[in-house]
Design a protein around this motif. Structure first.
Motif, mmCIF file in Angstrom:
data_model
loop_
_atom_site.group_PDB
_atom_site.id
_atom_site.type_symbol
_atom_site.label_atom_id
_atom_site.label_comp_id
_atom_site.label_asym_id
_atom_site.label_seq_id
_atom_site.Cartn_x
_atom_site.Cartn_y
_atom_site.Cartn_z
ATOM 1 N N PRO A 99 -13.868 -107.469 87.588
ATOM 2 C CA PRO A 99 -14.289 -108.580 88.457
ATOM 3 C C PRO A 99 -13.140 -109.399 89.024
ATOM 4 C CG PRO A 99 -15.686 -108.473 86.518
ATOM 5 C CD PRO A 99 -14.559 -107.488 86.298
ATOM 6 N N LEU B 116 -12.048 -109.447 92.677
ATOM 7 C CA LEU B 116 -12.753 -110.224 93.696
ATOM 8 C C LEU B 116 -12.033 -111.507 94.085
ATOM 9 C CD1 LEU B 116 -16.323 -109.545 92.417
ATOM 10 C CD2 LEU B 116 -15.327 -108.744 94.552
ATOM 11 N N ALA C 181 -18.534 -104.412 94.453
ATOM 12 C CA ALA C 181 -18.755 -104.901 93.088
ATOM 13 C C ALA C 181 -20.235 -104.865 92.733
ATOM 14 C CB ALA C 181 -18.202 -106.314 92.940
ATOM 15 N N CYS D 98 -17.952 -112.137 88.419
ATOM 16 C CA CYS D 98 -17.660 -111.814 89.818
ATOM 17 C C CYS D 98 -17.688 -113.071 90.665
ATOM 18 C CB CYS D 98 -18.664 -110.795 90.355
ATOM 19 S SG CYS D 98 -18.431 -109.125 89.729
#
Length: 137
Positions: A86, A89, A105, A115
């Protein structure tokens, strides 16, 4: 100008920021810059609105990615998420490429809360850098 005018303009910054996180054009940096030029005392409110709205747009893309049928991602994208998870991101602020990261994702079914936290951090850092650069100009 009244607080009402600033509030209405801030809503426009929010709408632009939300749209900018999707594949639609939103020009949130331009909207935020214009807003801060006119209302520099609203720095923190404008950063909060832009960050939250842009993050919400990316969260929408993340959710839509979860709805897509699961298929193989391109190897480069799969390696990127395999290496960083994550945290990848945080780069969702990057123009063009960043719009696809939340979709990917979601497609990979990465956990939503981490995320979203990394997305919001990246978005905030971008808008804060822009605001800082404007203050120096």
């Amino acid at each position: 100008m009244s607080d009402w005018a600033a509030s209405a303009a801030l809503a426009g910054v929010g709408a632009s920021a939300f749209l900018s996180a999707t594949v639609l054009p939103g020009n949130s940096e331009l909207a935020l810059s214009a807003f801060l030029y006119k209302w520099p005392d609203w720095l923190w409110a404008s950063l909060a609105v832009a960050t939250l709205a842009n993050s919400a747009g990316s969260a929408t893309s993340l959710y839509l990615g979860r709805l897509a049928p699961k298929k193989e991602l391109p190897p480069r994208v799969a390696r990127w998420f395999g290496r960083f998870g994550p945290a990848a991101l945080v780069a969702s602020w990057v123009p063009l490429v960043g719009d696809a990261l939340p979709l990917a994702a979601g497609w990979l079914r990465l956990p939503f809360a981490p995320c979203l936290a990394w997305i919001a951090l990246g978005k905030f850092l971008r808008y804060a850098a822009l605001a800082f650069a404007l203050r120096l100009a």
